[in-house]
Design a protein around this motif. Structure first.
Motif, PDB file in Angstrom:
ATOM      1  N   GLN A  78       0.802  -1.217   0.000  1.00 53.55           N
ATOM      2  CA  GLN A  78       0.000   0.000   0.000  1.00 53.55           C
ATOM      3  C   GLN A  78       0.837   1.270   0.000  1.00 53.55           C
ATOM      4  N   SER A  79       2.110   1.149   0.348  1.00 51.97           N
ATOM      5  CA  SER A  79       2.890   2.338   0.650  1.00 51.97           C
ATOM      6  C   SER A  79       4.380   2.061   0.487  1.00 51.97           C
ATOM      7  N   ARG A 153       1.467  -0.534  -5.769  1.00 54.22           N
ATOM      8  CA  ARG A 153       0.803  -0.102  -4.533  1.00 54.22           C
ATOM      9  C   ARG A 153      -0.681   0.121  -4.788  1.00 54.22           C
ATOM     10  N   THR A 154      -1.505  -0.355  -3.883  1.00 53.98           N
ATOM     11  CA  THR A 154      -2.949  -0.187  -3.996  1.00 53.98           C
ATOM     12  C   THR A 154      -3.470   0.551  -2.769  1.00 53.98           C
ATOM     13  N   PRO A 155      -4.437   1.451  -2.946  1.00 54.59           N
ATOM     14  CA  PRO A 155      -4.939   2.212  -1.795  1.00 54.59           C
ATOM     15  C   PRO A 155      -5.782   1.357  -0.867  1.00 54.59           C
ATOM     16  N   GLY A 186      -1.130   2.063   4.122  1.00 54.97           N
ATOM     17  CA  GLY A 186      -1.732   3.063   3.240  1.00 54.97           C
ATOM     18  C   GLY A 186      -2.652   4.037   3.952  1.00 54.97           C
ATOM     19  N   GLY A 190      -0.070   7.313   2.099  1.00 53.52           N
ATOM     20  CA  GLY A 190      -0.680   6.891   0.847  1.00 53.52           C
ATOM     21  C   GLY A 190       0.239   7.041  -0.347  1.00 53.52           C
ATOM     22  N   ARG A 191      -0.099   6.347  -1.400  1.00 50.76           N
ATOM     23  CA  ARG A 191       0.682   6.418  -2.631  1.00 50.76           C
ATOM     24  C   ARG A 191       0.620   7.834  -3.212  1.00 50.76           C
ATOM     25  N   SER A 193       1.219  10.514  -1.930  1.00 44.92           N
ATOM     26  CA  SER A 193       0.581  11.447  -1.000  1.00 44.92           C
ATOM     27  C   SER A 193       1.622  12.278  -0.257  1.00 44.92           C
ATOM     28  N   THR A 247     -10.457   5.314  -0.411  1.00 48.21           N
ATOM     29  CA  THR A 247     -10.623   4.064  -1.137  1.00 48.21           C
ATOM     30  C   THR A 247     -10.792   4.344  -2.618  1.00 48.21           C
ATOM     31  N   SER A 248     -10.859   3.283  -3.398  1.00 44.83           N
ATOM     32  CA  SER A 248     -11.079   3.437  -4.833  1.00 44.83           C
ATOM     33  C   SER A 248     -12.407   4.130  -5.104  1.00 44.83           C
TER      34      SER A 248
END
Length: 259
Positions: A78-79, A153-155, A186, A190-191, A193, A247-248
């Motif tokens: 996530q990060s 990386r995914t949120p 995350g 965050g990505r 961020s 989130t997405s």
């Protein structure tokens, strides 16, 4: 105040990274372990910066599931936080990473010389062979191979398909324990961020995957265990530290409102 503290960290992070890489350049001449030492120093330095600038601390659970010696760690991604943190938990990590990272000036050279496993994702089947070859070498050296099966990386609150490379590792090294790893980093970093949030980031090492599973069963087991526990850790962090959870669905809603 959160914005100011995030600014302080970002200045320290980028400035400190540049100074450290340049000051430790001579260690490039002294082999893999010396270059791995640079990674350990950098990661611990960043953890120190996070703690005393934004108040970001860490909590590990399930450490009893980590074997002594070589293993394969299959982790949520996530990060940037977890790429730093594994260096402070296991003694000699070997990350499976995209080859483009090794082309970053100075930093990329440290990655290569420290024995990380760089894979050209555009190379198809040969990339998988290179990954297995690199992992075999690392495991023989008693190291811990780390793979992020989503590949990016995914949120928080979202998930990508898991790439089959993890099954290739599982099948190629049946005597090596495969440990799923869930986390909620995350929520705090965050990505892409600028903001970094204080609190207690959790990384959880779960029980090893049972050996001898077929591909479909293995892939389902790994994904369900990591994703389900990650969702629980995200929810716990949001309640405990009153964090925003991007989130997405949140991203899509913001894009729709802006259009």
């Amino acid at each position: 105040m959160r914005t100011l503290r995030a600014l302080v960290f970002n200045v320290l992070f980028f400035g400190g990274t540049a100074i450290l890489c340049l000051s430790l350049l001579p260690l490039m001449l002294f082999g893999r372990k010396a270059n791995q030492f640079v990674g350990h120093v950098w990661c611990r330095l960043v953890q120190f910066m996070l703690r005393y600038s934004v108040g970001m601390r860490r909590r590990f659970t399930g450490l009893e599931n980590l074997p002594e010696g070589p293993c394969i760690l299959v982790a949520k991604h996530q990060s940037a936080w977890e790429t730093l943190t594994f260096h402070t938990v296991v003694p000699d990590p070997a990350y499976i990473l995209k080859k483009e990272l090794t082309k970053i000036p100075v930093f990329g050279q440290f990655l290569t010389l420290s024995g990380q496993i760089a894979v050209d994702r555009s190379a198809g089947a040969s990339a998988l062979k290179d990954m297995i070859k690199g992992a075999a070498k690392a495991l023989k050296e008693n190291r811990q191979v780390i793979i992020f099966p989503e590949g990016t990386r995914t949120p928080p609150g979202s998930s990508q398909p898991y790439h089959p490379g993890i099954y290739a590792l599982y099948k190629a090294f049946p005597e090596t324990k495969v440990i799923p790893v869930a986390l909620n980093s995350g929520m705090f970093w965050g990505r892409h961020s600028f903001m970094k949030y204080g609190g207690l980031v959790t990384m959880e090492f779960m029980k090893p995957i049972e050996p001898g599973l077929d591909r479909k069963t293995f892939m389902n087991e790994v994904k369900e265990r990591i994703d389900n526990r990650t969702k629980e850790l995200e929810s716990e962090a949001q309640k405990e530290f009153h964090l925003p959870m991007l989130t997405s669905d949140d991203i899509e809603a913001r894009q729709d409102s802006a259009s």
